[in-house]
Scaffold this motif. Sequence first.
Motif, PDB file in Angstrom:
ATOM      1  N   SER A  94     -17.742  23.310   0.753  1.00 16.77           N
ATOM      2  CA  SER A  94     -17.759  22.432  -0.360  1.00 16.77           C
ATOM      3  C   SER A  94     -16.932  21.230  -0.542  1.00 16.77           C
ATOM      4  O   SER A  94     -15.880  21.488   0.138  1.00 16.77           O
ATOM      5  CB  SER A  94     -17.718  23.486  -1.579  1.00 16.77           C
ATOM      6  N   HIS A  95     -17.488  20.310  -1.385  1.00 13.77           N
ATOM      7  CA  HIS A  95     -16.638  19.242  -1.487  1.00 13.77           C
ATOM      8  C   HIS A  95     -15.151  19.508  -2.127  1.00 13.77           C
ATOM      9  O   HIS A  95     -14.269  18.979  -1.364  1.00 13.77           O
ATOM     10  CB  HIS A  95     -17.302  18.206  -2.418  1.00 13.77           C
ATOM     11  N   GLN A  96     -14.979  20.571  -2.780  1.00 14.41           N
ATOM     12  CA  GLN A  96     -13.749  20.905  -3.425  1.00 14.41           C
ATOM     13  C   GLN A  96     -12.934  21.409  -2.509  1.00 14.41           C
ATOM     14  O   GLN A  96     -11.790  21.271  -2.348  1.00 14.41           O
ATOM     15  CB  GLN A  96     -14.067  21.950  -4.609  1.00 14.41           C
ATOM     16  N   ASN A  97     -13.444  22.416  -1.831  1.00 13.04           N
ATOM     17  CA  ASN A  97     -12.447  22.916  -0.618  1.00 13.04           C
ATOM     18  C   ASN A  97     -12.197  21.899   0.590  1.00 13.04           C
ATOM     19  O   ASN A  97     -10.943  22.006   0.962  1.00 13.04           O
ATOM     20  CB  ASN A  97     -13.113  24.234   0.225  1.00 13.04           C
ATOM     21  N   LYS A  99     -11.871  18.688   0.234  1.00 12.98           N
ATOM     22  CA  LYS A  99     -11.022  17.850  -0.513  1.00 12.98           C
ATOM     23  C   LYS A  99      -9.379  18.364  -0.716  1.00 12.98           C
ATOM     24  O   LYS A  99      -8.379  17.723  -0.177  1.00 12.98           O
ATOM     25  CB  LYS A  99     -11.227  17.454  -1.996  1.00 12.98           C
TER      26      LYS A  99
END
Length: 307
Positions: A94-97, A99
Amino acid sequence: MGRYNEYGLWLKEQLGVKVQKISLNAGFTCPNRDGRVGTGGCTYCNNQTFNPDYCVTTKSITRQLEEGKHFFSRKYPDMKYLAYFQAYTNTYDSHQNLKAKYEEALSVPDVIGLVIGTRPDCMPNDLLDYLSDLNHRTFLLVEYGIESIYDATLSRINRGHTHAQTADAVTRTAACGIRTGAHLILGLPGESREAILAEAGILSALPLTTLKLHQLQLIKGTRMAQEFAEQPSDFHLFTPEEYIDLVIDFIERLRPDLILERFVSQSPSSLLALPGWGLKNHEFVDRLRVRMQTRNTHQGRLCLSSA
């Protein structure tokens, strides 16, 4: 001027200081492992072959970097570092993980940039937007595992992507101003010497910054090692001298401004299905340079591109 564009000198020019890459295992997988595009991973792959002892998923990104720094700083106390997200596909989450892991690496003292290893089919536009912003505030190199330009080879080794996807990912990444690298394996089964050399021209037409070449190695327990045992005639495993001449012929056909990072890979002998060459990387490079001087040749001598 040297016979080819050396990665170490280029890095020093880019950053102004001496730097060392520290490999990381951030706990990612690959889409040809988890079933999205396939299972089993690449037929040649065993990540143990290039991960140092400190590079394990039970340790945080910060701890891996600190242990890597400790290892190198004993010899080079003033060294700066690049966090190298190396194992498996490091944009496949995921983008969140993603980043969070990149930012954690950059928060470690003396880490002044990132090198992110990934696949051409794992670079969504939203992540590329973030990486473009990141590129404005730190050193960033995105390195794509291309491995071959031939779709038949990519299918045979279970890569799960095509050369068209490679060209698209490289083009989109470079268009964002991000330094873009590629990794290629020379000597994959079914590829003739002529086919290997033809790859140089195709790669030179892509907007790549850096290129890393490796010879094919057969690793114990991999599907490729089993294929070799069953059908060795499909393979040509180069001797060091054969490979040196192949690499030089390849370099001659490359775009003159490409930065060349590596020419060989040296997996631990305990993991090799067949005996290795017994050469350290610097010993191979020394032989390569002598041979290039003997042949009086240089990078780009036979490049057909005007780029």
